[in-house]
Design a protein around this motif. Structure first.
Motif, PDB file in Angstrom:
ATOM      1  N   LEU A 146       0.778  -1.141   0.084  1.00  0.00           N
ATOM      2  CA  LEU A 146       0.064  -0.001  -0.019  1.00  0.00           C
ATOM      3  C   LEU A 146       0.852   1.455   0.006  1.00  0.00           C
ATOM      4  N   LYS A 147       1.898   1.234   0.895  1.00  0.00           N
ATOM      5  CA  LYS A 147       2.762   2.500   0.793  1.00  0.00           C
ATOM      6  C   LYS A 147       3.423   2.550  -0.431  1.00  0.00           C
ATOM      7  N   LYS A 148       4.090   1.416  -1.025  1.00  0.00           N
ATOM      8  CA  LYS A 148       4.735   1.462  -2.485  1.00  0.00           C
ATOM      9  C   LYS A 148       3.877   2.143  -3.570  1.00  0.00           C
ATOM     10  N   ARG A 149       2.828   1.579  -3.339  1.00  0.00           N
ATOM     11  CA  ARG A 149       1.706   2.168  -4.400  1.00  0.00           C
ATOM     12  C   ARG A 149       1.104   3.379  -4.121  1.00  0.00           C
ATOM     13  N   LYS A 150       1.279   4.106  -2.979  1.00  0.00           N
ATOM     14  CA  LYS A 150       0.812   5.336  -2.604  1.00  0.00           C
ATOM     15  C   LYS A 150      -0.645   5.494  -2.416  1.00  0.00           C
ATOM     16  N   ILE A 151      -1.105   4.355  -1.909  1.00  0.00           N
ATOM     17  CA  ILE A 151      -2.543   4.210  -2.141  1.00  0.00           C
ATOM     18  C   ILE A 151      -3.250   4.757  -0.612  1.00  0.00           C
ATOM     19  N   LEU A 152      -2.463   4.702   0.274  1.00  0.00           N
ATOM     20  CA  LEU A 152      -3.135   5.564   1.759  1.00  0.00           C
ATOM     21  C   LEU A 152      -3.154   6.899   1.436  1.00  0.00           C
ATOM     22  N   ASP A 153      -2.139   7.421   0.611  1.00  0.00           N
ATOM     23  CA  ASP A 153      -2.056   8.975   0.314  1.00  0.00           C
ATOM     24  C   ASP A 153      -3.055   9.410  -0.492  1.00  0.00           C
ATOM     25  N   ASP A 154      -3.484   8.597  -1.410  1.00  0.00           N
ATOM     26  CA  ASP A 154      -4.710   8.957  -2.420  1.00  0.00           C
ATOM     27  C   ASP A 154      -5.960   8.416  -1.660  1.00  0.00           C
ATOM     28  N   ILE A 155      -5.982   7.922  -0.823  1.00  0.00           N
ATOM     29  CA  ILE A 155      -7.283   7.864   0.070  1.00  0.00           C
ATOM     30  C   ILE A 155      -7.441   9.098   0.731  1.00  0.00           C
ATOM     31  N   TYR A 156      -6.399   9.446   1.330  1.00  0.00           N
ATOM     32  CA  TYR A 156      -6.448  10.694   2.145  1.00  0.00           C
ATOM     33  C   TYR A 156      -6.926  11.822   1.326  1.00  0.00           C
ATOM     34  N   ILE A 157      -6.257  11.900   0.205  1.00  0.00           N
ATOM     35  CA  ILE A 157      -6.868  13.093  -0.579  1.00  0.00           C
ATOM     36  C   ILE A 157      -8.297  12.798  -1.249  1.00  0.00           C
TER      37      ILE A 157
END
Length: 365
Positions: free
Chosen positions: A317-328
């Motif tokens: 999830l970190k590698k694919r920047k998924i949590l960052d995008d969910i925050y957005i």
């Protein structure tokens, strides 16, 4: 960044200085995060202070309503009530009553009703999810068993209907009854989506609108039906609550892969272990390579989880920047919620409600 700082220093003293510099940067970052957390907590505290007197009345009413000649009922029901929690839905109900300039006392009943509906669904959720911890304490089903939790949850739901009828407003009764049905439909939809890796983001959003956001929307608008209030303002409160609720659930699902358990109040990684198809998993399935997708099929679809798999999931999830995008995404729905309040005049109540949107998105529990 830090590797570049200490590269090719040439002697021990320079390396020592650079290490000290790195340590200084880490301390600054820690202090920055701490200050942000304190500022965010203040936004929640401001909401609590705004409604504190009414909230005390709600707590008294809740304790009164769970009294029963069968001592077992208040013991089990009181366990989760005493555990506290944020009570953000019931506080929203009280704060929006002030925003609408409501002057009666029926908002106390409605706030308690909202809290009963929420608590009942939590007790049922914990049975379905086989949860062991809630709000930092053992769940009722973990202490008294599934049968007791289900029956006491039903008892709380029945008490919510008692409170609805006491308000003596048919429109309010219709809204709260429909809300209860929608929440249950959402819970059923989520249960059916478990381990279904074909679930889309749109389907996920439909689920969280029903199981979470609908109660936020109802809590926000319900008091406006006690007074003569323009429909555009009722609709604005509905939109505020709905979008705030969506943002809340997005962050909740994000935190299951990121939070520290002692802050979050429940076991982190539960969604992963239970095969829940939340947005982190939906996005991961769309962005992962073949090897990673085989991992998701093994763990999420087939339920074959080995030691270290949760850590591996978090790494992907970190590698694919998924949590960052969910925050957005959560920030987007938060912005929609804020804009919905734009038609209200500036006031202390409006400012606090706008700030609570930021609290919901930036919280770590």
């Amino acid at each position: 960044m830090f590797n570049g700082i200490i590269k090719n220093t040439g002697n021990v003293s320079k390396v020592y200085k650079k290490k000290n510099y790195c340590y200084y940067i880490v301390v600054l970052l820690y202090k920055y995060d701490l200050e942000n957390n304190l500022n965010n907590q203040k936004k929640f505290d401001d909401l609590q202070q705004l409604v504190i007197n009414d909230l005390k009345k709600v707590d008294i009413l809740i304790k009164e309503k769970i009294k029963n000649k069968i001592n077992y009922i208040p013991e089990v029901a009181g366990h989760l009530v005493k555990a506290g929690g944020k009570k953000i839905r019931s506080m929203l109900c009280l704060a929006c009553a002030q925003l609408c300039n409501y002057k009666g006392i029926k908002h106390i009943n409605l706030s308690a009703c909202i809290e009963f509906i929420h608590t009942a669904t939590l007790m049922h959720d914990d049975v379905i999810d086989e949860s062991k911890k809630r709000r930092g304490l053992k769940t009722a089903n973990n202490i008294w068993g599934n049968k007791s939790s289900i029956l006491v949850g039903d008892f709380l739901l029945s008490k919510s209907f008692d409170l609805m009828t006491e308000v003596e407003n048919i429109e309010v009764l219709k809204i709260l009854s429909k809300t209860s049905s929608i929440i249950i439909e959402g819970e059923i939809s989520q249960m059916l989506s478990n381990r279904n890796i074909a679930t889309t983001e749109d389907e996920y959003l439909d689920i969280i609108k029903s199981k979470t956001a609908q109660l936020f929307a109802t809590a926000s608008k319900i008091n406006s039906y006690l007074i003569e209030y323009p429909n555009e303002y009722k609709n604005a409160l509905d939109s505020f609550g709905m979008n705030l609720g969506i943002a809340f659930q997005l962050i909740d699902d994000l935190l299951d892969y990121k939070a520290i358990e002692k802050d979050f109040g429940k076991m982190v990684g539960n969604d992963f272990k239970e095969g829940k198809i939340t947005l982190p998993i939906i996005l991961a399935l769309r962005r992962s390579d073949q090897i990673e997708n085989n991992f998701w099929k093994k763990t999420i679809q087939d339920g074959q989880i080995d030691p270290g798999d949760f850590q591996k999931a978090c790494s992907i999830l970190k590698k694919r920047k998924i949590l960052d995008d969910i925050y957005i995404r959560a920030k987007h729905f938060g912005a929609v919620a804020k804009d919905a309040l734009g038609i209200f005049d500036d006031s202390k109540e409006k400012k606090i409600l706008l700030n609570i949107v930021d609290f919901v998105i930036d919280r770590n529990f």
